[in-house]
Design an enzyme around this catalytic site. Structure first.
Site, PDB file in Angstrom:
ATOM      1  CG  ASP A   6      -1.551   1.292   1.330  1.00 26.48           C
ATOM      2  OD1 ASP A   6      -1.934   2.107   0.472  1.00 26.48           O
ATOM      3  OD2 ASP A   6      -1.967   1.607   2.605  1.00 26.48           O
ATOM      4  CG  ASN A   9      -0.004  11.148  -0.593  1.00 24.36           C
ATOM      5  OD1 ASN A   9       0.212  11.397  -1.789  1.00 24.36           O
ATOM      6  ND2 ASN A   9      -1.232  11.105  -0.222  1.00 24.36           N
ATOM      7  CG  ASN A  11       4.945   6.027   6.673  1.00 24.97           C
ATOM      8  OD1 ASN A  11       6.031   6.143   6.781  1.00 24.97           O
ATOM      9  ND2 ASN A  11       4.150   6.239   7.662  1.00 24.97           N
ATOM     10  CB  ILE A  12       5.675   2.125   0.979  1.00 24.74           C
ATOM     11  CG1 ILE A  12       5.920   3.115   0.060  1.00 24.74           C
ATOM     12  CG2 ILE A  12       5.142   0.787   0.217  1.00 24.74           C
ATOM     13  CD1 ILE A  12       7.057   3.215  -0.787  1.00 24.74           C
ATOM     14  N   GLY A 107      -9.177   7.409  -5.529  1.00 25.53           N
ATOM     15  CA  GLY A 107      -7.903   6.486  -5.237  1.00 25.53           C
ATOM     16  C   GLY A 107      -8.107   4.871  -5.021  1.00 25.53           C
ATOM     17  CG  ASP A 109      -5.944   5.455  -0.866  1.00 30.69           C
ATOM     18  OD1 ASP A 109      -6.535   5.731  -1.976  1.00 30.69           O
ATOM     19  OD2 ASP A 109      -5.628   6.204  -0.041  1.00 30.69           O
ATOM     20  NE  ARG A 110     -12.017   7.870  -1.742  1.00 34.05           N
ATOM     21  CZ  ARG A 110     -12.725   8.173  -2.430  1.00 34.05           C
ATOM     22  NH1 ARG A 110     -12.012   8.736  -3.662  1.00 34.05           N
ATOM     23  NH2 ARG A 110     -14.017   8.279  -2.635  1.00 34.05           N
ATOM     24  CG  ASP A 129      -6.847   5.273   5.616  1.00 33.10           C
ATOM     25  OD1 ASP A 129      -6.213   5.455   6.352  1.00 33.10           O
ATOM     26  OD2 ASP A 129      -6.744   4.582   4.376  1.00 33.10           O
TER      27      ASP A 129
END
EC number: 2.7.1.33
Length: 256
Positions: A6, A9, A11-12, A107, A109-110, A129
């Site tokens: 994941d 912006n 962290n990975i 996005g 991630d969403r 989130d």
């Protein structure tokens, strides 16, 4: 094993799944200037440090909101893990239908969070989130991503506060003992944390009222979400692994 990645912006976040079991979860900072070799060597090094042989990774899936790093990251995965990663996009077969005016701008991630949230709720849900931005996503009873609200993240708001006011110091974000602060640091902590709690409760209430989903199950994730979830009854569940589990579910669906 499946490696889920994941890319946020800040962290990975990565998780190595053995079936549904998650034996390893780790983070690295999101840096746009890394080369493919740096990504590959760092990922392999972290896996080995956690007792996971990189050779055990036979599949990788990525959701990213940072397009600039994707070429190097993808190349690093291919070169060092010897597998071509699946990249989640709004067009991917995730099982979630995006019912917005411009689905292509949603996005990844969403979408991934919506997949995991719907799997937990088995019905209408609100997924929050708490990341660089705080996102509130509404999932309908049929698994449709229907609406969203995007607000500044708690830490983002904090950096704006002490970055824009010369007399205010950088602070650790935590809940103070009382909202009636008697010093500057506690006052800033109270404003950020209690402000986020109030925002969360109001937005969740309005989302339920306007959608008609009064029984929507509310799930929170993200690093600072734990602080907020402990302080309000409007959040039903805090799940820090929500996005990684969503990526696993999507991969399992695609791999069928």
């Amino acid at each position: 094993m499946l490696l889920t990645i994941d890319v946020g912006n800040t962290n990975i976040t990565m998780g190595a799944f053995d079936g549904e079991f998650l034996p390893g979860m780790f983070r690295m900072t999101t840096k746009r200037q890394r080369t493919s070799d740096e990504y590959g060597m760092t990922i392999c090094g972290i896996l080995e440090h956690r007792g996971i042989d990189p050779k055990q990774i036979d599949a990788v899936i990525i959701a990213s909101v940072v397009p600039d790093i994707m070429h190097s990251l993808t190349s690093g995965v291919i070169k060092y893990l010897h597998t071509t990663p699946v990249i989640v996009t709004p067009e991917s077969d995730t099982g979630i239908r995006v019912n917005t005016e411009n689905p292509s701008r949603t996005g990844p991630d969403r979408i991934v969070n919506a997949v995991a949230g719907y799997e937990i709720a088995k019905g209408p849900a609100i997924v929050i989130d708490f990341g660089t931005a705080t996102t509130y996503d509404l999932i309908g009873p049929d698994g449709t991503l229907e609406a969203c609200i995007i607000a500044p993240g708690i830490e983002t708001a904090g950096r704006s506060l002490w970055g824009g006011a010369a007399m205010l110091p950088a602070i650790q974000i935590e809940k103070p003992d009382t909202i009636l602060a008697r010093d500057t640091i506690a006052g800033m902590q109270g404003g950020l944390v209690f402000g986020a709690i109030g925002q969360t409760e109001y937005i969740v209430r309005k989302m339920k009222e306007e959608s008609g989903y009064a029984d929507a199950y509310v799930i929170a994730t993200g690093g600072l979400g734990k602080i907020i979830a402990k302080e309000t009854e409007c959040i039903d569940l805090y799940e820090p692994r929500l996005t990684l589990n969503g990526l696993r579910l999507i991969y399992e669906r695609i791999a069928q």
